[in-house]
Motif scaffolding. Structure first.
Motif, PDB file in Angstrom:
ATOM      1  N   ASP A   1     -21.003   7.096  -6.234  1.00  0.00           N
ATOM      2  CA  ASP A   1     -20.379   7.615  -5.022  1.00  0.00           C
ATOM      3  C   ASP A   1     -21.426   8.154  -4.054  1.00  0.00           C
ATOM      4  N   HIS A   2     -22.638   8.379  -4.527  1.00  0.00           N
ATOM      5  CA  HIS A   2     -23.728   8.782  -3.638  1.00  0.00           C
ATOM      6  C   HIS A   2     -24.970   7.967  -4.010  1.00  0.00           C
TER       7      HIS A   2
ATOM      8  N   GLY B   1     -20.415   9.602  -0.114  1.00  0.00           N
ATOM      9  CA  GLY B   1     -19.294   8.714   0.170  1.00  0.00           C
ATOM     10  C   GLY B   1     -19.683   7.250   0.135  1.00  0.00           C
TER      11      GLY B   1
ATOM     12  N   GLU C   1     -16.982   4.540  -0.147  1.00  0.00           N
ATOM     13  CA  GLU C   1     -16.245   4.309   1.098  1.00  0.00           C
ATOM     14  C   GLU C   1     -17.040   3.400   2.039  1.00  0.00           C
TER      15      GLU C   1
END
Length: 119
Positions: free
Chosen positions: A6-7, A86, A89
């Motif tokens: 996610d990062h 994020g 995303e």
């Protein structure tokens, strides 16, 4: 891409993006050479004038890709702190799966199986 973190460390992102840009620049250069040869043959055989503006725009694109690869590759080697948050995303906005995978992991084995992603 569920296996991506996610990062992502910024240095990794820059290094991986430079890798993608270098490959794109190499492909663009091959295309440029091929297109120039085809256009030259057309001009010799049919008298069709070469579209110099087309070749110049392809050359400009090739140089841009190459310059971005160099800049990002050098930036990746500098002291960079921070992470891109994020990341999952961000990946959802990318069209090409191999680009998302290479940006995330640096792996270049994706998309080499002769399959072309049409979007």
């Amino acid at each position: 891409m569920s296996d991506a973190p996610d990062h992502l460390p910024v240095g990794d992102l820059l290094r991986n993006a430079a890798q993608i840009l270098r490959a794109g620049a190499a492909d663009a250069h091959k295309l440029q050479l091929h297109l120039a040869a085809v256009m030259e043959a057309e001009q010799r055989h049919r008298g069709v004038a070469a579209d110099v503006a087309l070749l110049q725009s392809l050359d400009r694109m090739t140089q841009i890709l190459d310059d971005l690869a160099v800049a990002l590759g050098l930036a990746a080697g500098s002291e960079i702190q921070g992470r891109v948050m994020g990341w999952q995303e961000i990946l959802h906005h990318l069209r090409l799966r191999h680009v998302a995978q290479t940006l995330s992991s640096g792996s270049t084995d994706h998309g080499k199986g002769g399959q072309i992603e049409i979007f």
